[in-house]
Design a protein around this motif. Structure first.
Motif, PDB file in Angstrom:
ATOM      1  N   VAL C 113       0.831  -1.212   0.000  1.00  0.00           N
ATOM      2  CA  VAL C 113       0.000   0.000   0.000  1.00  0.00           C
ATOM      3  C   VAL C 113       0.865   1.262   0.000  1.00  0.00           C
ATOM      4  O   VAL C 113       0.500   2.270  -0.596  1.00  0.00           O
ATOM      5  N   GLN C 230      -3.117   6.931   0.867  1.00  0.00           N
ATOM      6  CA  GLN C 230      -2.899   5.584   0.329  1.00  0.00           C
ATOM      7  C   GLN C 230      -3.704   4.560   1.127  1.00  0.00           C
ATOM      8  O   GLN C 230      -4.232   3.602   0.569  1.00  0.00           O
ATOM      9  N   ARG C 232      -6.526   5.243   2.640  1.00  0.00           N
ATOM     10  CA  ARG C 232      -7.958   5.539   2.563  1.00  0.00           C
ATOM     11  C   ARG C 232      -8.705   4.582   1.633  1.00  0.00           C
ATOM     12  O   ARG C 232      -9.796   4.120   1.962  1.00  0.00           O
ATOM     13  N   SER C 233      -8.093   4.258   0.469  1.00  0.00           N
ATOM     14  CA  SER C 233      -8.809   3.385  -0.465  1.00  0.00           C
ATOM     15  C   SER C 233      -8.894   1.950   0.070  1.00  0.00           C
ATOM     16  O   SER C 233      -9.778   1.190  -0.315  1.00  0.00           O
ATOM     17  N   ILE C 234      -7.980   1.566   0.940  1.00  0.00           N
ATOM     18  CA  ILE C 234      -8.110   0.272   1.618  1.00  0.00           C
ATOM     19  C   ILE C 234      -9.278   0.344   2.597  1.00  0.00           C
ATOM     20  O   ILE C 234     -10.193  -0.489   2.583  1.00  0.00           O
ATOM     21  N   ASN C 237     -12.793  -0.047   1.549  1.00  0.00           N
ATOM     22  CA  ASN C 237     -13.122  -1.284   0.842  1.00  0.00           C
ATOM     23  C   ASN C 237     -13.018  -2.529   1.707  1.00  0.00           C
ATOM     24  O   ASN C 237     -12.878  -3.631   1.188  1.00  0.00           O
ATOM     25  N   GLN C 238     -13.084  -2.369   3.023  1.00  0.00           N
ATOM     26  CA  GLN C 238     -13.101  -3.538   3.909  1.00  0.00           C
ATOM     27  C   GLN C 238     -14.543  -3.891   4.256  1.00  0.00           C
ATOM     28  O   GLN C 238     -15.371  -3.011   4.492  1.00  0.00           O
TER      29      GLN C 238
END
Lengths: 222, 215, 280
Positions: C113, C230, C232-234, C237-238
């Protein structure tokens, strides 16, 4: 040798366009970080003296100061791409198409760009309205890219990537930051992948490296 | 839940990953380097990250978050934080039925996927999402003319547009969201296919303008 | 019940930069609030005009909406002379506040990430470290962590093996101590203070206290913003969105010792706001 100075902010998709184009063309430059957020330094007296519009990025090369992102892409390609393929300005068919896309790129900045700023930094705009506008712009982009797919093409204009692709890429790639996923846009998805696969490609937060490309290297010692 | 069309084979080349949805189930569909396709629950068992953001290495799908690799059987084959560890067989993804026919990807979340049988050979045109109900899409199809002529339904999602045959495969994603996969008669000119792609766009616009709760 | 527990903690709702631009309309634990400046004499009210207590610590304005608030945690390093305090603004994320904290405590994701900055393949191995709930202070601590980093900080000239320690002083705050490239004997302090807007939506305020007198403020803040965006997009999407506390729902490994301790600590405190539990 540095060819220009870029006043830049790390989360700005517009600044990223210039960083990406310079990286793809292998043009070295100096960068000056401007505290766009939380400091709003781009609206400071010192920055307004350089750019009265109060926007980022700003490109300075000697006496030349550019404040429009799409113009910076044109300047980079005109001065640093000896092949002329990144900006075929003189080609009567391709040149105007590139200019058309640069206009659409600016439109994306006003829709998808604002929707993203609203989603991540709570930018004071009507979030629902800009999101709706961004969705419509992405649908139009998908339609035009589907034309290219049906014609067996990869890039927006001609058979080589141009500044048109770089101008449109960041806001399309970052739309999931505003909750606008790419699920319904297969042509956009595959075009984004093609841009990310270009030699020299650099990332920005929200657009990660294609880890699958590492497979081309010899196996890592474990 | 019957098998549902989730997109075109053309839009998922080897080493690519996409997100799909069937009956409310979030799904990752991906194609290995060897061309084989797989459809799984879109969730890494480790920390719940959507695998549709992942990347393909060889014939394994890796999660973007921590790089855990899952081979085509769904079993976890590699955990980068512990490179020497052989991951226990209990770590695996949830797999769904998937198959391809006529250039369309079909997914079944409860059984082996069975492709919808087309009664005649057709070519894939495009796949899109309309922000309206499945019924609104079908209604709009009856009232969106192509080159001045209304589509004539000929059963099971097939339409005649003048001499052109067209199939409209729908996958309801929600009460007001529908994925539409469009196929046409084979061998059409590029010009006709571009015009049909624009007709799809008009169809979506009409459906969204008149459909219940449209965007 | 989970809201009652959470309401007695203190949360950041503004910093000086945002109040300088005017009043801030915001939300905390589902309650709409208005924060009025100036920063040194702030007022926090709900829409009915009820005033809430305020205090200024760590360059942020903190408030609590509970009847019986616990004291705000102490970060003793904040008072050490020579440290530069860097408030990095606020970023909105559609995720559980607890998932935001847990991600901050995780090092195994760095190579994928934060590629080229906090980690890079093939340096993916997470060596054994110690994670514990310290009973005397009732906090989660992880120590003896080391990890290879291509660019550990703005002040780092190249790749180094960085030492890390983590501290969780409250359910929605985490403090990281890491090798300070210009002063190897000292540790930089990097924290995230999470403002839970709801159980699935938060504003995150990164903050740093560094030994770095040379890098300009914009560079320091942007380094941290780059890292956090970086993530934030993880975080968005959890699934499930709420953090599962039942160990059977997600599969940890040895590298996740800190996360295991954090989830256990949340459970035993009853800090369920943003968590997926039997009750929710």
């Amino acid at each position: 040798m540095s060819h220009f100075t870029l006043y830049t902010y790390v989360l700005s998709a517009s600044c990223y366009k210039v960083r990406l184009m310079a990286a793809l063309l292998g043009v070295p430059y100096d960068s000056v970080a401007v505290n766009f957020y939380p400091g709003f330094e781009h609206r400071s007296e010192a920055m307004l003296a350089l750019n009265p519009w109060g926007t980022l990025p700003i490109l300075r090369a000697g006496d030349l100061v550019l404040t429009e992102t799409q113009a910076m892409l044109g300047w980079l390609a005109t001065n640093h791409d000896p092949t002329g393929r990144w900006y075929p300005a003189a080609d009567p068919a391709l040149g105007p198409q590139v200019l058309q896309w640069l206009g659409l790129a600016a439109r994306l900045t006003g829709s998808a760009g604002l929707a993203r700023l609203h989603a991540i930094l709570d930018w004071p705009v009507d979030g629902e309205a800009v999101r709706k506008a961004a969705l419509k712009d992405l649908q139009e982009l998908e339609l035009l890219l589907t034309d290219r797919v049906l014609a067996g093409q990869t890039w927006l204009v001609g058979d080589h990537p141009t500044i048109a692709d770089i101008a449109c890429f960041p806001h399309a790639a970052l739309s999931p930051d505003a909750g606008l996923e790419h699920d319904g846009f297969p042509a956009i998805r595959n075009w984004l992948y093609a841009v990310r696969s270009l030699p020299g490609f650099v990332t920005m937060p929200g657009i990660h490296e294609l880890h699958e490309l590492r497979e081309r290297e010899p196996a890592d010692p474990q | 839940m019957p098998s549902m069309p989730v997109g075109l084979s053309r839009d998922l080349p080897p080493k690519r990953v996409m997100r799909a949805s069937v009956g409310g189930q979030d799904i990752v569909v991906w194609r290995a380097s060897n061309g084989d396709i797989a459809a799984w629950d879109n969730r890494c068992p480790h920390r719940g990250m959507a695998l549709s953001h992942g990347f393909v290495r060889g014939n394994a799908l890796a999660c973007l978050y921590h790089g855990w690799h899952y081979e085509q059987s769904g079993r976890c084959s590699y955990i980068p934080a512990h490179p020497d560890l052989d991951p226990p067989a209990t770590i695996h993804t949830t797999r769904f039925g998937v198959t391809e026919r006529d250039g369309v990807i079909w997914v079944d979340t409860t059984d082996t996927a069975k492709p919808g049988m087309l009664t005649e050979p057709l070519d894939p045109l495009r796949s899109l999402i309309a922000e309206v109900s499945e019924a609104a899409v079908e209604a709009a199809c009856h009232s969106t003319p192509f080159e001045g002529e209304m589509p004539q339904p000929s059963g099971s999602g097939l339409y005649a547009l003048g001499t052109i045959r067209l199939a409209l495969l729908t996958n309801p994603l929600g009460p007001n969201r529908t994925q539409v996969t469009v196929l046409t008669s084979p061998g059409l000119s590029l010009q006709t296919r571009l015009a049909l792609s624009r007709w799809c766009e008009t169809l979506r616009r009409n459906a969204e303008a008149t459909g219940t709760g449209g965007a | 019940m989970s809201l009652h527990y959470a309401s007695n903690d203190w949360y950041p709702v503004a910093d000086a930069a945002c109040l300088a631009r005017g009043p801030r309309k915001t939300r905390l634990l589902g309650t709409d609030l208005e924060v009025l400046g100036p920063f040194d004499h702030p007022v926090v009210t709900d829409m009915g005009g009820r005033c809430f207590p305020v205090q200024v610590r760590y360059n942020h304005l903190w408030t609590t909406i509970g009847d019986d608030p616990r004291p705000l945690f102490d970060i003793p390093e904040a008072d050490e002379p020579g440290r530069r305090h860097v408030p990095c603004g606020v970023v909105r994320v559609k995720c559980s506040p607890l998932r935001a904290v847990e991600n901050f405590l995780d090092i195994a994701h760095f190579p994928f990430v934060h590629t080229g900055i906090l980690g890079a393949e093939p340096h993916t191995e997470v060596a054994a470290y110690k994670a514990e709930i310290r009973e005397d202070v009732d906090e989660v601590w992880a120590t003896n962590i080391s990890f290879y980093q291509p660019q550990a900080a703005k002040s780092a000239a190249g790749g180094i093996t960085t030492r890390y320690e983590y501290r969780v002083p409250a359910p929605t705050a985490a403090v990281l101590y890491k090798t300070c490239p210009p002063r190897p004997e000292a540790m930089d302090v990097i924290a995230i203070f999470v403002q839970p807007r709801s159980e699935t939506d938060c504003d995150v305020w990164p903050w740093m206290a560094l030994y770095d007198d040379t890098t300009n403020f914009a560079d320091l803040a942007q380094f941290q913003q780059e890292i956090f965006l970086q993530d934030r997009s993880i975080l968005e999407n959890q699934r499930p969105v709420k953090l599962p506390l039942d160990p059977k729902l997600e599969i940890p490994t040895r590298a996740d010792m800190t996360s295991i301790a954090y989830r256990r600590w949340l459970k035993r405190r009853g800090a369920y706001y943003g968590a997926l539990t039997d009750q929710t």
